[in-house]
Motif scaffolding. Structure first.
Motif, PDB file in Angstrom:
ATOM      1  N   PRO A  16     -36.340 -29.836 -11.305  1.00 24.16           N
ATOM      2  CA  PRO A  16     -36.531 -29.898  -9.851  1.00 24.16           C
ATOM      3  C   PRO A  16     -36.452 -28.516  -9.220  1.00 24.16           C
ATOM      4  O   PRO A  16     -35.735 -27.631  -9.706  1.00 24.16           O
ATOM      5  N   TRP A  71     -27.728 -30.998 -13.142  1.00 22.36           N
ATOM      6  CA  TRP A  71     -28.899 -31.153 -12.280  1.00 22.36           C
ATOM      7  C   TRP A  71     -30.045 -31.890 -12.981  1.00 22.36           C
ATOM      8  O   TRP A  71     -31.026 -32.283 -12.337  1.00 22.36           O
ATOM      9  N   SER A 112     -35.364 -26.743  -5.656  1.00 20.15           N
ATOM     10  CA  SER A 112     -34.584 -27.093  -4.469  1.00 20.15           C
ATOM     11  C   SER A 112     -34.309 -25.846  -3.643  1.00 20.15           C
ATOM     12  O   SER A 112     -34.357 -24.717  -4.143  1.00 20.15           O
ATOM     13  N   THR A 113     -34.008 -26.066  -2.360  1.00 14.77           N
ATOM     14  CA  THR A 113     -33.642 -24.987  -1.446  1.00 14.77           C
ATOM     15  C   THR A 113     -32.287 -25.319  -0.837  1.00 14.77           C
ATOM     16  O   THR A 113     -32.099 -26.417  -0.292  1.00 14.77           O
ATOM     17  N   THR A 128     -33.763 -20.458  -3.281  1.00 14.35           N
ATOM     18  CA  THR A 128     -34.668 -21.409  -3.917  1.00 14.35           C
ATOM     19  C   THR A 128     -34.360 -21.403  -5.406  1.00 14.35           C
ATOM     20  O   THR A 128     -34.299 -20.336  -6.027  1.00 14.35           O
TER      21      THR A 128
END
Length: 369
Positions: A298, A256, A300-301, A320
């Motif tokens: 980052p 990621w 993110s959801t 999340t």
């Protein structure tokens, strides 16, 4: 080894295996597919893996890898969640034993070159394994107060106690974990032991020393004879390696992390980044060098469906994440005997809290599989 080989070949007979439902053209029995009690099967897979490594038996090693890959399809891998007592058709909560097995298999298969499973290990350890360890005594008191009295007690004296149970359970692991809560109805000793082993496997695999090379597989805090690692995740995209005696460091970068945001310094000076696969290489190091890797974290959801097509149990959960660390889940737990998990708003800070600790470095690290 001969006896172990005969047992391994018997244990991998196709009639012993097979998924609940298989695609046309897929012989699940030959690939280690299964649909009942994951811990029982993964314990067997770990034994087969040990034999396959000792005997260099490529077929057995392939069997273990393909079995794990099939098992993974029932998971929410980024949460480290796996239904616990009959994947696809049974108990819908993650068993504590499973978590230790997943970490052990991921570490050892990565060691043997069967694949790169460090991301799976990272997800289990950062998320459900951490959450299933009981650390909140007040939450345990709430569960205790909401629980009915035991209907039957042991007929033998001295076999049961209710004295200070919430306090005495601190540090233990629950036997069951849902994607958004811990339904603490019972705690089995096997789960406490096997989940604890998961922590040990992750700690051992996080950093390896070989000769004058330190290989960092997990971005977590870790001390060793060659180098010490300070991880600022998930607060900050920063990992600091304090070099003691390594000439070379190989540092695995999680998928990621956007490599375009990476910056590397050694001794405060920029250093060009060299790659070998997922590992960042830092060479020509001297004792006392400080290696710093910085990158963006980052948030993110994402949403996943758990227990798809399992009667009355299918549900969508929204997580999340900061990097690979879950910091919130929806829906949250609402049962009187459920302990909520992933209430981690404090992890969304942009500055890591600092704590001074003494870290132990063993003279010799033991691996036992």
């Amino acid at each position: 080894l001969d006896l172990a080989g005969r047992l391994a070949r018997f244990a991998t007979l196709p009639k012993m295996w097979g998924g609940l439902a298989e695609e046309v053209g897929v012989h699940g029995g030959e690939q280690g597919h299964f649909h009942s009690h994951p811990h029982g099967h993964m314990g067997g897979l770990r034994g087969l893996l040990a034999y396959g490594a000792a005997a260099n038996d490529a077929r057995i090693l392939e069997f273990v890898r393909r079995s794990y890959e099939h098992l993974r399809t029932y998971m929410i891998p980024r949460a480290g969640w796996l239904p616990g007592n009959g994947i696809g058709d049974g108990v819908v909560h993650a068993e504590g034993c499973n978590l230790g097995d997943l970490v052990a298999l991921g570490v050892r298969m990565s060691d043997l070159g069967l694949g790169d499973y460090w991301e799976d290990v990272d997800a289990v350890v950062r998320n459900l394994l951490m959450e299933q360890q009981l650390t909140d005594v007040e939450a345990l008191r709430v569960v205790s107060a909401a629980s009915p009295p035991r209907a039957e007690r042991s007929a033998w004296p001295g076999q049961e106690t209710s004295e200070r149970m919430p306090e005495r359970l601190l540090g233990a692991f629950t036997s069951w974990g849902a994607p958004n809560r811990l339904p603490v109805g019972s705690i089995m000793g096997c789960c406490v032991a096997n989940a604890s082993l998961g922590l040990a496997f992750a700690w051992e695999g996080a950093l390896r020393c070989q000769g004058d090379t330190a290989q960092i597989n997990l971005l977590v805090n870790r001390a060793s004879r060659l180098a010490d690692v300070d991880s600022y995740l998930p607060y900050e995209g920063k990992v600091v390696v304090h070099n003691k005696a390594a000439r070379r460091i190989a540092l695995r970068v999680l998928s990621w992390i956007d490599r375009r945001t990476l910056a590397l310094t050694v001794g405060g000076l920029p250093r060009p980044i060299e790659w070998v696969g997922s590992y960042l290489l830092v060479d020509d190091l001297k004792p006392g060098d400080e290696v710093v890797m910085r990158f963006a974290v980052p948030e993110s959801t994402v949403s996943y469906t758990a227990n798809h097509r399992v009667w009355r149990q299918e549900r969508v959960y929204t997580y999340t994440l900061r990097g690979s660390t879950i910091v919130a889940v929806s829906p949250e737990a609402d049962g009187p005997r459920d302990i909520p998990i992933y209430r981690r708003a404090h992890l969304r800070s942009d500055q890591a809290p600092m704590v001074w600790v003494d870290r132990f470095v063993p003279e010799r690290e033991l691996r036992s599989w």
